[in-house]
Design a protein around this motif. Structure first.
Motif, PDB file in Angstrom:
ATOM      1  N   THR A 240      -1.102   0.355   2.347  1.00 34.29           N
ATOM      2  CA  THR A 240      -0.849   1.748   2.007  1.00 34.29           C
ATOM      3  C   THR A 240      -0.142   2.427   3.176  1.00 34.29           C
ATOM      4  OG1 THR A 240      -2.802   1.831   0.618  1.00 34.29           O
ATOM      5  CG2 THR A 240      -1.970   3.944   1.403  1.00 34.29           C
TER       6      THR A 240
ATOM      7  N   ALA B  34       0.720   4.549   6.178  1.00 40.81           N
ATOM      8  CA  ALA B  34      -0.184   5.111   7.186  1.00 40.81           C
ATOM      9  C   ALA B  34       0.163   6.565   7.463  1.00 40.81           C
ATOM     10  CB  ALA B  34      -0.098   4.296   8.475  1.00 40.81           C
ATOM     11  N   ALA B  35      -0.824   7.279   7.933  1.00 33.36           N
ATOM     12  CA  ALA B  35      -0.571   8.651   8.362  1.00 33.36           C
ATOM     13  C   ALA B  35       0.288   8.631   9.620  1.00 33.36           C
ATOM     14  CB  ALA B  35      -1.908   9.354   8.639  1.00 33.36           C
TER      15      ALA B  35
ATOM     16  N   THR C 192      -4.937   7.098   1.464  1.00 29.84           N
ATOM     17  CA  THR C 192      -5.078   7.068   2.913  1.00 29.84           C
ATOM     18  C   THR C 192      -6.206   8.014   3.328  1.00 29.84           C
ATOM     19  OG1 THR C 192      -2.724   6.622   3.191  1.00 29.84           O
ATOM     20  CG2 THR C 192      -3.918   7.463   5.111  1.00 29.84           C
TER      21      THR C 192
ATOM     22  N   ARG D 250     -10.507  -2.171   1.146  1.00 22.76           N
ATOM     23  CA  ARG D 250      -9.469  -1.950   2.148  1.00 22.76           C
ATOM     24  C   ARG D 250     -10.146  -1.741   3.492  1.00 22.76           C
ATOM     25  NH1 ARG D 250      -4.399  -0.952  -0.290  1.00 22.76           N
ATOM     26  NH2 ARG D 250      -4.551  -0.365  -2.502  1.00 22.76           N
TER      27      ARG D 250
ATOM     28  N   TRP E 294      -9.529  -0.321   7.293  1.00 21.54           N
ATOM     29  CA  TRP E 294      -8.648   0.594   8.003  1.00 21.54           C
ATOM     30  C   TRP E 294      -9.003   0.628   9.485  1.00 21.54           C
ATOM     31  CZ3 TRP E 294      -5.221   3.108   4.672  1.00 21.54           C
ATOM     32  CH2 TRP E 294      -5.572   3.132   3.312  1.00 21.54           C
TER      33      TRP E 294
ATOM     34  N   GLY F 205      -4.618   4.525  12.622  1.00 21.01           N
ATOM     35  CA  GLY F 205      -4.197   5.121  11.360  1.00 21.01           C
ATOM     36  C   GLY F 205      -3.479   4.144  10.459  1.00 21.01           C
ATOM     37  N   GLN F 206      -3.988   2.917  10.386  1.00 27.23           N
ATOM     38  CA  GLN F 206      -3.326   1.886   9.586  1.00 27.23           C
ATOM     39  C   GLN F 206      -4.339   1.089   8.774  1.00 27.23           C
ATOM     40  OE1 GLN F 206      -0.572  -0.690  11.695  1.00 27.23           O
ATOM     41  NE2 GLN F 206      -0.321   0.823  13.333  1.00 27.23           N
ATOM     42  N   GLN F 207      -3.862   0.590   7.632  1.00 25.19           N
ATOM     43  CA  GLN F 207      -4.647  -0.380   6.887  1.00 25.19           C
ATOM     44  C   GLN F 207      -4.460  -1.742   7.535  1.00 25.19           C
ATOM     45  OE1 GLN F 207      -4.318  -0.525   2.543  1.00 25.19           O
ATOM     46  NE2 GLN F 207      -4.499  -2.752   2.633  1.00 25.19           N
TER      47      GLN F 207
END
Length: 427
Positions: A10, A12-13, A82, A114, A116, A121-123
């Motif tokens: 997904t 990432a922010a 997210t 999922r 994280w 800030g990543q999957q």
């Protein structure tokens, strides 16, 4: 049957990039990683059950510290979206697990997760699994294994089973049954009826098959048992007592001790296809408890040929028999690590029983656990955890300990339990 599929990453922010979180399990002192595991959405109580099993698996490993759900700020309603990473960083959740459970039109359960990295800030990973209702606990263990591997870089050990001896009844009339369970103590199933004494069950490395010793003929004999079908067969009708069986790494041989009428116990290997036997030791002592190295080239065993039981190593053909233990006390039940780097053992000294490990040349001996009447270590398939049994309250119970010796855990069983043997990872 369980079917797995990867979930796409997904977006990432927008946060400062840094290396993804990881746990170095090779350090001498590993601080448990704070991790937030949310209840999986959907599936009524099933989602919470699956996430609860994942959390319990990771916590028992001693490498992870699941954060109490009451501290969660963000309430996850869409596990595919997210997360608000700031809400998880403020409670020091270095990793976050979200997921969902649903029923497919064909009746199968679909579970997805999922993982994280909240600070980057990543999957980090994501998968979905399809299984029938009977396999939902396995799905939870597989998810825990996937998270463990992604964060440590090593295989997990949660999707495994343990075969052991279930003991019930008065101490002087104890009924002993073969039993099997998940590694966390769930789903206990009995494989024998208790009419005959059974001991030392051991898993095949590549099949759902065990070898064990039984007194049903009046004296100890070694048997093979197919776990799923219940089919059973005698491993050679030798004169005298046969005991301490264990499979070779390829599952094609069983190595065991054979006690002759002269009182000497020597080690033999039997090819399960041809039924031919090879004698590996020929001493006037008691040679027993053989265990192959992971590559099948060597065997570790105990012998009292030097006056008291010590640990020896030899080639798989019996050559080069060399003593490797020289500590005080009596050594027994050596078993080679699946990683090939260590040998676990039981040691009795100064009235105490100890569970320890040493390098394959005998150096670097470390004691992981000391107690009253404890013995019989068995390795988790990743070589990071040992299970053994301890008799400290009227009967034996199962215990696990990691290689640091600091993370000791009781394994719940409904009755007394002894002689555990850990399976390979299930397929």
């Amino acid at each position: 049957m369980i079917v797995a599929m990867a979930l796409g990453m997904t977006a990432a922010a927008t946060l400062p990039a840094r290396a993804l979180v990881e746990l170095n399990v090779n350090k001498g002192n590993v601080e448990p990683l704070p991790i937030a595991i949310t209840d999986f959405q959907g599936g009524d109580a099933l989602g919470a059950k699956i996430s609860g099993i994942v959390s319990a698996d990771l916590k028992r490993s001693g490498l992870f510290a699941p954060i109490d759900k009451s501290a969660f700020i963000e309430k996850i309603s869409n596990p595919d979206a997210t997360p608000r990473f700031e809400d998880w960083k403020v409670i020091n959740a270095q990793a976050l697990v979200t997921g969902s459970v649903s029923k497919e039109a064909d009746g199968r359960v679909r579970a997805q997760y999922r993982l994280w990295d909240t600070f980057a800030g990543q999957q980090m990973s994501g998968e979905q699994f399809f299984a029938n209702d009977a396999n939902t606990r396995r799905v939870a263990h597989i998810i825990a294994d996937a998270i463990y591997e992604r964060l440590t870089g090593e295989k997990g050990y949660f999707d495994t089973r343990v075969v052991f001896i279930d003991e019930s009844g008065a101490k002087n009339a104890r009924k002993k049954r073969l039993a099997i369970m998940d590694q966390d103590g769930a789903n206990i199933r009995y494989l024998s009826d208790g009419r005959s004494i059974v001991l030392t069950p051991r898993f095949s490395p590549n099949r759902q098959e065990i070898t064990y010793m039984s007194y049903e003929s009046g004296q100890p004999k070694v048997y093979l048992l197919q776990i799923e079908t219940g089919q059973r067969e005698l491993v050679g009708d030798f004169p005298g007592m046969t005991f301490a069986p264990r499979f070779s790494p390829d599952g094609q041989k069983v190595i065991m001790s054979l006690l002759r009428d002269d009182g000497n116990s020597n080690i033999f290997a039997m090819d399960l296809r041809s039924r031919s036997t090879t004698r590996l030791t020929n001493s006037t002592a008691i040679d027993t408890s053989p265990s192959y190295s992971p590559d099948g080239s060597k065997v570790v065993f105990t012998s009292d040929r030097g006056g008291r039981a010590q640990i020896y190593v030899m080639g798989a053909d019996g050559s080069g028999q060399t003593r490797i233990s020289f500590g005080d006390g009596v050594y027994s039940t050596p078993v080679w690590s699946p990683r090939g780097d260590l040998i676990a053992f039981t040691k009795q000294t100064a009235g105490e029983f100890q569970i320890g490990v040493m390098r394959v040349d005998g150096s670097g001996e470390r004691i992981l656990s000391t107690g009253f009447q404890q013995e019989g270590p068995t390795w988790a398939p990743n070589g990071r955890v040992l299970m053994f049994f301890r008799d400290s309250a009227g009967g034996p119970k199962l215990v696990s300990v990691d290689l640091t010796g600091r993370n000791e855990q009781s394994i719940p069983t409904s009755n007394f339990a002894s002689d555990p043997a850990w399976s390979p990872l299930l397929e």
